[in-house]
Design an enzyme around this catalytic site. Structure first.
Site, PDB file in Angstrom:
ATOM      1  N   GLU A 150       1.128  -6.313   7.989  1.00  0.00           N
ATOM      2  CA  GLU A 150       1.658  -5.045   8.460  1.00  0.00           C
ATOM      3  C   GLU A 150       1.294  -4.919   9.937  1.00  0.00           C
ATOM      4  OE1 GLU A 150      -0.190  -1.603   6.647  1.00  0.00           O
ATOM      5  OE2 GLU A 150       1.441  -0.282   7.255  1.00  0.00           O
ATOM      6  N   HIS A 157      -6.566  -2.220   9.057  1.00  0.00           N
ATOM      7  CA  HIS A 157      -7.083  -2.126   7.690  1.00  0.00           C
ATOM      8  C   HIS A 157      -6.707  -3.354   6.885  1.00  0.00           C
ATOM      9  CE1 HIS A 157      -3.034  -0.236   7.274  1.00  0.00           C
ATOM     10  NE2 HIS A 157      -3.010  -0.850   6.105  1.00  0.00           N
ATOM     11  N   HIS A 173      -2.282  -6.807   1.694  1.00  0.00           N
ATOM     12  CA  HIS A 173      -1.864  -7.088   3.072  1.00  0.00           C
ATOM     13  C   HIS A 173      -2.989  -6.791   4.045  1.00  0.00           C
ATOM     14  CE1 HIS A 173      -0.658  -2.727   2.745  1.00  0.00           C
ATOM     15  NE2 HIS A 173      -1.076  -2.682   3.983  1.00  0.00           N
TER      16      HIS A 173
HETATM   17 CO    CO Z   1      -1.221  -0.845   5.094  1.00  0.00          CO
END
Ligand code: CO
Length: 134
Positions: free
Chosen positions: A130, A7, A79
């Protein structure tokens, strides 16, 4: 080592307005809001055919994204999340190459109930990364 883009997370000043923008203007499939108290965020998930967008808004007084929103009052990309097969092996490889892992370096359960880690943006072209175990 990294796999799929899981994502992209965008911090937004108004979650309802952001959800409407993605649903109505961009024509995407958008979830109801989820309050993740242990992460200090409320999220709306936007499902795309090949990945997800997470719209994030601070929740509570200690939210880790509150200062980001203060610096970016109209919102911004926060992020990107890449999948890895083995998060501890990925962490050890990155640390051996000099990359900084945020926090105590131990994976935590993320928004999808899977182990995650964050990597220092100064080591990755100004982008907070991440990692999420597949
Ligand atoms: Co995230």
């Amino acid at each position: 080592m990294i796999g799929r883009l899981n994502h992209i997370a965008i911090v937004v000043p108004d979650l309802a307005a952001a959800a409407t923008l993605y649903r109505e203007t961009l024509g995407a499939t958008v979830s109801a809001p989820h309050e993740l108290e242990e992460h200090g965020v409320t999220t709306v998930f936007v499902d795309l055919p090949n990945t997800k967008i997470e719209l994030l808004h601070p929740l509570g007084g200690q939210s880790p994204i509150a200062s980001f929103l203060e610096r970016n009052p109209s919102g911004g990309v926060h992020h990107v999340c890449y999948e890895v097969d083995d998060i501890r092996a990925a962490r050890d490889r990155l640390k051996a190459r000099g990359a900084r892992v945020l926090g105590d370096g131990e994976p935590k359960l993320g928004a999808h109930g899977k182990p995650v880690l964050f990597l220092h943006p100064k080591d990755f072209l100004g982008t907070l990364i991440e990692l999420e175990e597949r």
